[in-house]
Design a protein around this motif. Sequence first.
Motif, short mmCIF file in Angstrom:
data_model
loop_
_atom_site.label_atom_id
_atom_site.label_comp_id
_atom_site.label_asym_id
_atom_site.label_seq_id
_atom_site.Cartn_x
_atom_site.Cartn_y
_atom_site.Cartn_z
N VAL A 173 0.86 -1.19 0.00
CA VAL A 173 0.00 0.00 0.00
C VAL A 173 0.89 1.24 0.00
CG1 VAL A 173 -1.83 1.23 1.20
CG2 VAL A 173 -1.77 -1.29 1.25
N VAL B 157 -6.63 5.08 -2.82
CA VAL B 157 -5.66 4.03 -2.50
C VAL B 157 -4.77 3.80 -3.71
CG1 VAL B 157 -5.36 1.60 -1.89
CG2 VAL B 157 -7.26 2.90 -0.90
N LEU C 142 -1.83 1.09 -4.92
CA LEU C 142 -1.19 -0.19 -4.63
C LEU C 142 -0.04 -0.44 -5.59
CD1 LEU C 142 -4.41 -2.41 -4.26
CD2 LEU C 142 -3.15 -1.22 -2.44
N MET D 218 -5.53 -2.82 5.08
CA MET D 218 -4.47 -2.10 4.38
C MET D 218 -3.66 -1.25 5.36
SD MET D 218 -6.32 -0.78 0.88
CE MET D 218 -6.89 -1.90 -0.40
#
Length: 232
Positions: free
Chosen positions: A8, A21, A23, A81
């Motif tokens: 993350v 988010v 990734l 996460m």
Amino acid sequence: MQKVTCSVEALEEMADALWYVRLKPARQVDFQPGQYLLVVMADDDKRPFSIANIPNGEGTVELHIGAAPDNTYAMQVLKRMQEQGNIEVQLPAGKAYLRGQSRHPVILMAGGTGFAYTRSILQKMLAEGLHRPVFLYWGVRFEDHLYADEEINAWVAEHKELTYVPVVQNGNEHWQGRTGLVHEAIMADFPSLTGYDIYVAGRFEMAGVAREAFKEKGIETERLFGDAYEFI
């Protein structure tokens, strides 16, 4: 689908209960604009989220997650996460990806964080140069949920073929734009939907109502795309 562990890189609140988010998969992954991934919480618990970007040189994957405190489905994903710093995903998934060979004008309809889906498709079209009209309709409950408003307006300023119509369901006295339901704005603006490619993302109920409404305007069902239509 590939199963891959992702670190993350970013987890930031874009607006109230709306999260960005980013990734970084442990190895290179590939996907089509408009596809989604599955967050693997357990072997029998895999949760879908639209991918908000296109494949890039950094190899990162972006998500926009709506996660109010009472939405345990999404909050549990964000919590994992935050606590672990990584997450396992499967991708790519979804059949409602961009039909890049089509030359029909395009309507992108998003509800809430369904914008992530339309953003990926729009990014791809912009990267290749817009050669046909594109209309982005983004419906949200409140004005401050238009978290990508500045980005979209910058795209509009650069591309005369792109039209952006934000629709706020509960607009206050300061809101000067469209109000109501996003699919109704499209119905009001287009006398006919024959000959358009339409991409839809949002709650299943919204997608279902939109499909029935669009049929009244002549949409060809083979040109109406949305992951919801695999299930409803």
